[in-house]
Structure formats: structure tokens, C-alpha cells
Design a protein around this motif. Sequence first.
Motif, short mmCIF file in Angstrom:
data_model
loop_
_atom_site.label_atom_id
_atom_site.label_comp_id
_atom_site.label_asym_id
_atom_site.label_seq_id
_atom_site.Cartn_x
_atom_site.Cartn_y
_atom_site.Cartn_z
N MET A 1 0.85 -1.20 0.00
CA MET A 1 0.00 0.00 0.00
C MET A 1 0.88 1.25 0.00
O MET A 1 1.76 1.40 0.85
N SER A 2 0.68 2.14 -0.97
CA SER A 2 1.51 3.34 -1.07
C SER A 2 1.09 4.38 -0.05
O SER A 2 -0.06 4.46 0.36
N ARG A 3 2.06 5.18 0.36
CA ARG A 3 1.80 6.24 1.32
C ARG A 3 1.25 7.48 0.62
O ARG A 3 1.50 7.70 -0.56
N GLN A 4 0.49 8.29 1.37
CA GLN A 4 -0.04 9.52 0.81
C GLN A 4 1.10 10.46 0.48
O GLN A 4 2.09 10.58 1.22
N LEU A 5 0.97 11.17 -0.65
CA LEU A 5 1.99 12.12 -1.08
C LEU A 5 1.58 13.54 -0.72
O LEU A 5 0.46 13.97 -1.03
N ILE A 6 2.46 14.27 -0.06
CA ILE A 6 2.22 15.66 0.33
C ILE A 6 3.11 16.56 -0.52
O ILE A 6 4.34 16.49 -0.43
N PRO A 7 2.51 17.40 -1.38
CA PRO A 7 3.31 18.32 -2.18
C PRO A 7 3.59 19.61 -1.41
O PRO A 7 2.69 20.21 -0.81
N ILE A 8 4.85 20.04 -1.45
CA ILE A 8 5.26 21.28 -0.79
C ILE A 8 5.97 22.14 -1.83
O ILE A 8 6.96 21.73 -2.42
N ASN B 1 12.19 16.62 10.54
CA ASN B 1 11.08 16.62 11.50
C ASN B 1 9.75 16.11 10.97
O ASN B 1 8.81 15.94 11.75
N ALA B 2 9.66 15.84 9.69
CA ALA B 2 8.39 15.40 9.12
C ALA B 2 8.11 13.93 9.44
O ALA B 2 9.03 13.11 9.55
N SER B 3 6.82 13.62 9.57
CA SER B 3 6.40 12.24 9.82
C SER B 3 6.88 11.32 8.70
O SER B 3 6.82 11.66 7.52
N LYS B 4 7.34 10.14 9.09
CA LYS B 4 7.80 9.14 8.11
C LYS B 4 6.63 8.36 7.53
O LYS B 4 6.84 7.46 6.71
N ASN B 5 5.42 8.69 7.92
CA ASN B 5 4.24 7.97 7.41
C ASN B 5 3.76 8.50 6.06
O ASN B 5 2.78 7.99 5.53
N ASP C 1 4.94 10.36 2.05
CA ASP C 1 5.94 10.75 1.07
C ASP C 1 5.75 12.23 0.78
O ASP C 1 4.63 12.76 0.88
N TYR C 2 6.84 12.90 0.40
CA TYR C 2 6.80 14.35 0.18
C TYR C 2 7.47 14.68 -1.15
O TYR C 2 8.53 14.14 -1.47
N GLU C 3 6.82 15.56 -1.90
CA GLU C 3 7.43 16.07 -3.12
C GLU C 3 7.72 17.55 -2.93
O GLU C 3 6.81 18.35 -2.69
N ILE C 4 9.01 17.91 -3.00
CA ILE C 4 9.42 19.31 -2.90
C ILE C 4 9.44 19.87 -4.31
O ILE C 4 10.31 19.54 -5.11
N VAL C 5 8.46 20.70 -4.62
CA VAL C 5 8.33 21.27 -5.96
C VAL C 5 8.97 22.65 -5.95
O VAL C 5 8.49 23.56 -5.28
N ILE D 1 5.49 18.83 9.31
CA ILE D 1 4.73 19.54 8.29
C ILE D 1 3.45 18.81 7.90
O ILE D 1 2.49 19.43 7.42
N SER D 2 3.39 17.50 8.14
CA SER D 2 2.16 16.76 7.81
C SER D 2 0.99 17.22 8.67
O SER D 2 -0.17 17.11 8.26
N GLU D 3 1.27 17.75 9.87
CA GLU D 3 0.21 18.27 10.72
C GLU D 3 -0.46 19.47 10.06
O GLU D 3 -1.69 19.62 10.10
N LEU D 4 0.34 20.34 9.45
CA LEU D 4 -0.24 21.48 8.74
C LEU D 4 -1.06 21.00 7.56
O LEU D 4 -2.18 21.47 7.34
N TYR D 5 -0.53 20.06 6.80
CA TYR D 5 -1.23 19.55 5.63
C TYR D 5 -2.59 18.96 6.00
O TYR D 5 -3.57 19.11 5.26
#
Length: 320
Positions: free
Chosen positions: A1-8, A30-34, A36-40, A122-126
Motif C-alpha cells: 500500500m503506497s503512502r499519501q503524497l504531500i506536495p510542498i 522533522n516530518a512524519s515518516k508515514n 511521502d513528500y514532493e518538494i516542488v 509539516i504533515s500536521e499542517l497539511y
Amino acid sequence: MSRQLIPIFFSVDDNYAPYLSVAVTSLVSNASKNYDYEIVVMSDDLSDSNVEKLKTLETENFKFRFVSMEGKLKEITDRTANRLCNEFFTLTIYFRILIPVMFPEYDKGIYIDSDITVPGDISELYNTDLEGNLIGACIDYSIHDVPPFMDYIHHTVVDNQWEYFNSGVLLMDLKKLREVKVDERFIELLTKYHFDTVAPDQDYLNSMCYGKVKFIGEEWDAMPKEDLAKAVKNPKLIHYNLFTKPWLKSGIMYEEYFWEYAKMSPYYKQILATKDSLTPEQIEENDRIAMAMVKTAVRIQNENEVTFKSVFDSGLELRL
């Protein structure tokens, strides 16, 4: 199961690549390891060497995506009357307004200025519930002790100056912003009225989104202040706004956070060299520009009949 992607999203040029590296270093730390993040990274001027150096910060769940913005705002660059008149700002400040239409694959995202550190997750903000609003943002407390700015906002931008937000940290409902065509609305207003403004992108966003903003806690956009008693306890995101930057001066609020992550950055020696090379003349120049911004705020409210507030209050234009 893939993790949710958070774009920043960030918008930078070569000059700000070192500070973007500090921002990303703090995010990764400091971001949650739960998730994935894309730094755009949106830029119209970023060298290959800076791209390669920034990519060394990638991890298993943090990846970069570099997007050229060349020609994306030709409506501004092609017409002299639309160019920024304030010497402090560059065209990159407007890139955040184009995020919804440029990235249709995302329904939600975070935009952050690059002069920040993120000691929080940062996932808390998202995951903040926008409750149907277009964006989430923090009230711009940095100007509350500057009466000319507060008067400027109240008389020329929005009715309630105490609800004027800082556009350096935005939680964006990209789907809703596409639906209301924020990019087209912005270009229409800019080319039609050429509003005289102190904080270009911020004033446009405040006037267009007024009444459709979810206000989030100051801990997500903590900006240095003169009064140490007003420091935010346990800030989750620190924004070194305008001239309150640790690489420009010493002794500012929250500087310890910046240097903690700067030491982990591949640009650390370059950042130190920049700070050490500052001359008294350069520091005086920053002070001069800050005073010029205050004078501009006073001039606009005293001399300009056509302002954001006059246009929207008259019913000539509708908000988003």
C-alpha cells in the motif's frame, strides 16, 4: 500500500538556493515518516549546480521536482506598466498564485517561502481541515506594531486589518482555487488596475480571498519580533520575514533554529561567508528599503483613489 503524497511548493532563484536547502533540511529532519513528500521548486533562474546540490538532500520519502517558470507570467514581464515597482520584490513572489492551475494532479498542497525553518511536523499542517475555505494562513502579526502598515491595510486592502494574513505560508485547496480560476482573476485585476501595493502577492491574495480564509495558529508562521516576550513557544514553522534573517544580522528571535539546520546544509560555508561579508553599507541599505516600504504605505493611502478596497467595496469587482 503506497503512502499519501504531500506536495510542498517553493519559488526561488539562485540567490535563495542556500536558504531553501536549510528549509528542506529542517523539513526532512522533522516530518512524519508515514508520508511521502514532493518538494516542488518553481524557478525561472536556477543553475544546474544548485539543482544538483539541492538533490543531495533527497531521502527515501523526500524527492525534489524542479519546474521552470520561464514565460509563465508574460502578462507581467511583457508590459512595463505591470512590472513590480518595489525594489525589494522579484517576480517569483507571484508564482504561488499559479500553483493550482499548473499542478492539476494535486487537490491540496502547501506553499512556503524559502526563508523558513520547520522544527514541527509539516504533515500536521497539511492535515488541517480547511472547513470549505480556499486557503489556510496565519495572521501577519509582524506588522501589528507598525501603525502605518495597519492603516494601509485597513484603508486600501481589506476591511479588517486584524484578519490580514501572511502569504509566506499557505495551505491551499488547489481544487477549489482552480474552480474559482484564481490565476485568471489575478491576471485580470493586475492588468486592469495596476494596483499600487506594498506587498504585491500578499495584498492580491488577501483582497481576492477575503472571507474564505481558515486562520491557523501562529506557531505555523512564527516571525521574529523585537519584543522577546512575544515569542511563540515551541514554534512549528519559523518564517524569517523581510529583513529579520539570521544571515543578515545577529541577535534576532529564533536564530538558533536556523543555524541548527544550516550546519547540516551543503551550503553552510557559503551561508556563513555571506553573513561575514556583510558591510555596514549593506545593512544600512536594508534599513533604507524598510523605511521606503513604510513611506510607500503612507503614500498609497493618502494619494491613491483606486485601491483593492475601493474597487471591491464599490462592487466593481467580486472576490473569489
